[in-house]
Design an enzyme around this catalytic site. Structure first.
Site, short mmCIF file in Angstrom:
data_model
loop_
_atom_site.label_atom_id
_atom_site.label_comp_id
_atom_site.label_asym_id
_atom_site.label_seq_id
_atom_site.Cartn_x
_atom_site.Cartn_y
_atom_site.Cartn_z
N GLY A 154 47.29 47.37 39.23
CA GLY A 154 46.05 48.10 39.53
C GLY A 154 45.43 48.81 38.34
N SER A 176 42.60 48.24 36.95
CA SER A 176 41.16 48.47 37.14
C SER A 176 40.93 49.76 37.92
CB SER A 176 40.51 47.32 37.92
OG SER A 176 40.78 46.11 37.30
N ASP A 223 44.22 50.94 46.38
CA ASP A 223 44.67 51.09 44.99
C ASP A 223 44.04 52.33 44.35
OD1 ASP A 223 42.26 49.78 45.28
OD2 ASP A 223 42.71 48.15 43.92
#
Ligand code: PMV
Length: 323
Positions: free
Chosen positions: A110, A112, A155
């Site tokens: 995760g 991003s 996320d």
């Protein structure tokens, strides 16, 4: 020049992937590998990004023009997060951003969402906005949707709140579970998963056979509810069985791969309570939940089936300002 450094954890989806995009709950844990981001104020009205892990050196754009032309993939989450913060709160200065990650962007932890959350947290600190975690969530989730169009936001929530969360689509519920670290072995399949492609694949299956997919989502929802209780009650056997059931449903959705299946079966044979893929599928990681004294044997079994062991612990702290 005024500057702030923040960090956010990577994440591992434990149960409930795919169904969580359609209104069901999931359980996600934050891992102890972090992404760090330093934001510094400067005079020119530019965003400057340096992200050596992504091979980005001195990417420069006027802040008012962010998102107007195609933004390179490697910088889009940072750039669009700055754009969204600017549109909401008005930046009166330029910003330099530098990132460094303890985990690779290819393994599905995760990066991003962690970098998006770090941008919003860092700018909130630099400009004295004192945003609440929910406000950071809303702006970060908007950023992810602006770019990806799809996603539950699990996320983003994990990067902000840390710990192990019971999470419902879009942040309708974000509930940290009152549990301790629990032992897991994580194996990387060596293949980078494309989350949006897999969400689209499942949605094609839904169009072909809505009843089948709806029933699978409903069952996954029930599995997650039971798993929440099992985690809270430290009922390892039950949790392991629920993970295995969840994996059967993911295989029916067509998102597991041969490599992941081999790694999952090897860890069960080596004594795990349960094992399943984590995240969108199609690659990235699997994990096994195991008695402490079986961990090393399971690691060996995963390696033997071609997986790479990621040394992580669960239940890590959410986004924070670094000294
Ligand atoms: O590929 P990952 O690790 O980002 O997980 C995606 C999980 C999905 O449920 C498929 C998508 C989502 O946003 O919840």
């Amino acid at each position: 020049m005024k500057s702030v450094t923040v960090s956010a954890p990577g994440k591992l989806m434990l149960l409930g992937e795919h169904a969580v995009v359609y209104g069901y709950p999931c359980i996600v844990t934050a891992v102890n590998q972090r992404l760090r981001l330093t934001a510094t104020i400067h005079d020119e009205p530019l965003l400057i990004i340096n992200a050596p892990d992504m091979r980005i050196v001195d990417y420069k754009r006027p802040i008012t023009m962010l998102g107007e032309t195609e933004t390179p993939k490697e910088v889009q989450f940072v750039a669009i997060a700055v754009k969204n913060f600017n549109e909401k709160y008005g930046l009166k200065t330029g910003i330099s951003i530098a990132t460094a990650s303890e985990f690779k962007s290819t393994i599905g932890f995760g990066s991003s969402s962690a970098s998006t959350v770090c941008v919003i947290k860092a700018l909130s600190e630099l400009f004295g906005k004192e945003l609440t975690n929910k406000e950071i969530f809303d702006l970060s989730y908007k950023t992810v949707l602006d770019i990806q169009k799809k996603g539950s936001g699990f996320d983003v929530a994990s990067a902000i709140f840390g710990k192990t969360l019971y999470f419902v689509t879009g942040g309708k519920t974000i509930l940290p579970l009152a549990i301790d670290n629990f032992p897991i072995v994580v194996g990387y399949s060596g293949v980078k998963a494309d989350t949006v492609r897999l969400i689209n694949k499942v949605s094609l299956l839904f169009n072909e056979n809505p009843k089948l997919v709806k029933d699978i989502y409903k069952d996954i929802g029930k599995i997650v509810e039971k798993a929440k209780t099992a985690l809270e009650e430290k009922n390892c056997q039950v949790l392991g069985e629920l993970m295995n059931l969840n994996q059967i449903h993911l295989a029916k959705l067509g998102v597991s791969t041969r490599k992941l299946d081999v790694m999952i079966h090897a860890s069960r044979d080596a004594g795990a309570y349960g094992a399943k893929l984590s995240g969108a599928g199609g690659g990235d990681c699997m994990f096994a939940f195991a008695p402490e004294n079986r961990m090393k044997i399971i690691e060996k079994a995963i390696k033997k089936s071609g997986g790479e062991i990621m040394q992580i612990t669960s239940n890590a702290q959410g986004v924070r300002v670094e000294k």
